[in-house]
Design an enzyme around this catalytic site. Structure first.
Site, PDB file in Angstrom:
ATOM      1  N   CYS A  78       0.820  -1.213   0.000  1.00 36.67           N
ATOM      2  CA  CYS A  78       0.000   0.000   0.000  1.00 36.67           C
ATOM      3  C   CYS A  78       0.856   1.267   0.000  1.00 36.67           C
ATOM      4  O   CYS A  78       0.335   2.368  -0.157  1.00 36.67           O
ATOM      5  CB  CYS A  78      -0.943   0.005   1.199  1.00 36.67           C
ATOM      6  N   HIS A 113      -2.817   7.030   3.994  1.00 37.21           N
ATOM      7  CA  HIS A 113      -3.337   5.842   3.311  1.00 37.21           C
ATOM      8  C   HIS A 113      -4.686   5.467   3.918  1.00 37.21           C
ATOM      9  O   HIS A 113      -4.854   5.443   5.139  1.00 37.21           O
ATOM     10  CB  HIS A 113      -2.340   4.698   3.459  1.00 37.21           C
ATOM     11  N   ASN A 129      -9.964  -0.009   1.378  1.00 31.39           N
ATOM     12  CA  ASN A 129      -8.516   0.111   1.205  1.00 31.39           C
ATOM     13  C   ASN A 129      -8.160  -0.315  -0.221  1.00 31.39           C
ATOM     14  O   ASN A 129      -8.259  -1.489  -0.559  1.00 31.39           O
ATOM     15  CB  ASN A 129      -7.823  -0.788   2.239  1.00 31.39           C
TER      16      ASN A 129
HETATM   17  C1  COA Z   1      -8.857  -6.122  10.623  1.00 31.16           C
HETATM   18  C2  COA Z   1      -9.292  -5.243  11.794  1.00 31.16           C
HETATM   19  C3  COA Z   1     -10.337  -4.272  11.307  1.00 31.16           C
HETATM   20  C4  COA Z   1      -9.887  -6.130  12.854  1.00 31.16           C
HETATM   21  O1  COA Z   1     -10.325  -5.318  13.936  1.00 31.16           O
HETATM   22  P1  COA Z   1     -10.030  -5.743  15.434  1.00 31.16           P
HETATM   23  O2  COA Z   1     -10.733  -4.776  16.285  1.00 31.16           O
HETATM   24  O3  COA Z   1      -8.541  -5.865  15.554  1.00 31.16           O
HETATM   25  O4  COA Z   1     -10.727  -7.125  15.504  1.00 31.16           O
HETATM   26  P2  COA Z   1     -10.058  -8.501  15.921  1.00 31.16           P
HETATM   27  O5  COA Z   1      -9.116  -8.969  14.853  1.00 31.16           O
HETATM   28  O6  COA Z   1      -9.539  -8.346  17.316  1.00 31.16           O
HETATM   29  O7  COA Z   1     -11.308  -9.421  15.905  1.00 31.16           O
HETATM   30  C5  COA Z   1     -12.330  -9.248  16.836  1.00 31.16           C
HETATM   31  C6  COA Z   1     -13.410 -10.265  16.542  1.00 31.16           C
HETATM   32  O8  COA Z   1     -14.112  -9.859  15.356  1.00 31.16           O
HETATM   33  C7  COA Z   1     -14.188 -10.966  14.460  1.00 31.16           C
HETATM   34  N1  COA Z   1     -14.223 -10.472  13.091  1.00 31.16           N
HETATM   35  C8  COA Z   1     -13.174 -10.288  12.244  1.00 31.16           C
HETATM   36  N2  COA Z   1     -13.635  -9.822  11.073  1.00 31.16           N
HETATM   37  C9  COA Z   1     -14.973  -9.689  11.202  1.00 31.16           C
HETATM   38  C10 COA Z   1     -15.981  -9.230  10.339  1.00 31.16           C
HETATM   39  N3  COA Z   1     -15.731  -8.807   9.081  1.00 31.16           N
HETATM   40  N4  COA Z   1     -17.244  -9.185  10.809  1.00 31.16           N
HETATM   41  C11 COA Z   1     -17.548  -9.595  12.047  1.00 31.16           C
HETATM   42  N5  COA Z   1     -16.626 -10.050  12.916  1.00 31.16           N
HETATM   43  C12 COA Z   1     -15.348 -10.082  12.480  1.00 31.16           C
HETATM   44  C13 COA Z   1     -12.969 -11.795  14.779  1.00 31.16           C
HETATM   45  O9  COA Z   1     -13.174 -13.124  14.363  1.00 31.16           O
HETATM   46  C14 COA Z   1     -12.887 -11.667  16.271  1.00 31.16           C
HETATM   47  O10 COA Z   1     -13.782 -12.557  16.847  1.00 31.16           O
HETATM   48  P3  COA Z   1     -13.364 -13.387  18.148  1.00 31.16           P
HETATM   49  O11 COA Z   1     -13.072 -12.348  19.189  1.00 31.16           O
HETATM   50  O12 COA Z   1     -14.562 -14.218  18.411  1.00 31.16           O
HETATM   51  O13 COA Z   1     -12.138 -14.162  17.729  1.00 31.16           O
HETATM   52  C15 COA Z   1      -8.076  -4.494  12.399  1.00 31.16           C
HETATM   53  O14 COA Z   1      -7.193  -5.404  12.986  1.00 31.16           O
HETATM   54  C16 COA Z   1      -7.325  -3.706  11.394  1.00 31.16           C
HETATM   55  O15 COA Z   1      -7.815  -2.743  10.854  1.00 31.16           O
HETATM   56  N6  COA Z   1      -6.050  -4.078  11.094  1.00 31.16           N
HETATM   57  C17 COA Z   1      -5.248  -3.388  10.134  1.00 31.16           C
HETATM   58  C18 COA Z   1      -5.679  -3.854   8.791  1.00 31.16           C
HETATM   59  C19 COA Z   1      -5.165  -2.996   7.701  1.00 31.16           C
HETATM   60  O16 COA Z   1      -5.470  -1.844   7.652  1.00 31.16           O
HETATM   61  N7  COA Z   1      -4.400  -3.598   6.792  1.00 31.16           N
HETATM   62  C20 COA Z   1      -3.915  -2.983   5.648  1.00 31.16           C
HETATM   63  C21 COA Z   1      -2.793  -2.068   5.995  1.00 31.16           C
HETATM   64  S1  COA Z   1      -2.157  -1.437   4.526  1.00 31.16           S
END
Ligand code: COA
Length: 339
Positions: free
Chosen positions: A120, A259, A289
């Site tokens: 990205c 970004h 994204n």
């Molecule tokens: C992916 C992201 C949104 C997840 O948010 P989070 O608050 O960290 O959520 P978690 O990974 O802790 O997951 C929490 C729960 O939600 C669940 N979950 C994940 N995706 C889900 C979705 N689309 N819908 C519903 N629940 C979801 C998980 O399974 C987890 O459940 P559990 O607690 O029973 O295991 C976050 O980690 C993030 O934004 N990361 C950076 C990603 C990014 O920007 N990448 C590109 C960079 S260039």
């Protein structure tokens, strides 16, 4: 890499363009594909919908209209283009490069053309490379494009990734300018973190076999929590390093274009940098994204909305796979190349 380039002749962006596929995939649509909800996606990411390319559309098909728009805005004849860089993690194929295909389609037979892979951060790296080529006298102009068809590398069974990404392209033209232009760049990489965001198979480490396909190793995989920590850290540190190197503070930023990965990541960075909300540009609610397309899509939209005009001082920071990050600071000019 950290550089204050203000001693060099001014080089700036003289035209911007963008293109997104027509097909819109809403959070509601996604909730019919995987176990998720509009509420979860909105609360955790800020994303409401994203664009999805048609099956026959490849990255170059998105890149070309964006580049044509940028060239028209710059008043530059495609035949006179000397350098084309396409930042992408979803090239049409391994080779030939999408850059070569795009240059041919644009009608730029004299252009050097290639792809750049920095996740990205690709657009920020590509702009810095184009800047270097112009400043070093290798080319008189460059078209830099961020183009992605991320829908093609999504695992549509994996709710933790497929809700985050979208397709699109943004392009800029770089030329010498009589005022404004780039003042500095800060780019970096940490390959130790590469495993946190990758496509595990299909390359020379793990070539494609029936087994890798069966194991769904050709799709994007991400450790969301680790990438979140990395992103919130580098958005702040990269911007701070660059501003300090250029002898500037956040008060010298009129428009902050980070970004567009996640609204929470952006809010966290802006809070820590001390950038007020009205200076932040956000459009991730519409596109998700789009990786290397995200910052140039913002630039094109900011110009169209009148938020980016002559004299606007812009701070951009990208971060992503690699892991990589990159910032640039530029003062917008009136789109006129130096005579
Ligand atoms: C992916 C992201 C949104 C997840 O948010 P989070 O608050 O960290 O959520 P978690 O990974 O802790 O997951 C929490 C729960 O939600 C669940 N979950 C994940 N995706 C889900 C979705 N689309 N819908 C519903 N629940 C979801 C998980 O399974 C987890 O459940 P559990 O607690 O029973 O295991 C976050 O980690 C993030 O934004 N990361 C950076 C990603 C990014 O920007 N990448 C590109 C960079 S260039």
């Amino acid at each position: 890499m950290l550089a204050n380039v203000s001693r060099n002749g001014a080089i700036g962006i003289t035209g911007v363009g963008s293109y997104v596929p027509d097909r819109i995939l809403t959070n509601e649509d996604l909730s019919k594909l995987v176990e998720t909800s509009d509420e979860w996606i909105t609360e955790r990411t800020g994303i409401k919908e994203r664009r999805v390319a048609d099956p026959e559309q490849a990255a170059s098909d998105l890149a070309v209209p964006a580049a044509r728009q940028a060239l028209a805005a710059a008043g530059l004849d495609p035949a006179d283009v000397e350098l084309v860089i396409v930042a992408t993690v979803t090239p049409d194929m391994f080779f030939p490069s999408t850059g070569s295909l795009v240059a041919a389609e644009l009608g730029s037979p004299d252009a050097a053309a290639y792809d750049l892979s920095a996740g990205c951060t690709g657009f920020m790296y590509a702009v810095a490379q184009a800047y270097g080529a112009l400043a070093g006298g290798l080319a008189r102009n460059a078209v830099v494009i961020g183009a992605e068809t991320l829908s093609k590398i999504m695992n549509w069974h994996d709710r933790s990734t497929c809700v985050l990404f979208g397709d699109g392209a943004g392009a800029v033209v770089l030329e010498p300018v009589s005022d404004g232009g780039f003042l500095g760049f800060e780019l970096g990489s940490d390959g130790e973190g590469g495993k946190e965001l990758s496509i595990p198979a299909g390359g020379s480490r793990n070539p494609a076999t029936a087994q890798t396909v069966e194991q769904e190793l050709h799709f994007l995989r991400m450790n969301g929590r680790e990438v979140y920590k990395f992103a919130t850290r580098v958005l702040v540190s990269s911007a701070e390093k660059l501003l300090e190197e250029c002898g500037l503070t956040v008060d010298d930023v009129d428009l902050y274009i980070p970004h567009q990965a996640n609204k929470r990541i952006i809010d966290h960075a802006a809070r820590n940098l001390g950038i007020p909300e009205e200076k932040i540009f956000i459009n991730l609610q519409k596109y998700g994204n789009t990786s290397s397309a995200s910052i140039p899509l913002c630039l094109a939209e900011a110009v169209a909305e009148g938020r980016l005009t002559k004299g606007t001082r812009v701070l951009m920071t990208g971060m992503g796979a690699g892991l990589t990050w990159g910032s640039a600071y530029t003062t917008w000019n009136d789109g006129q190349a130096a005579a």
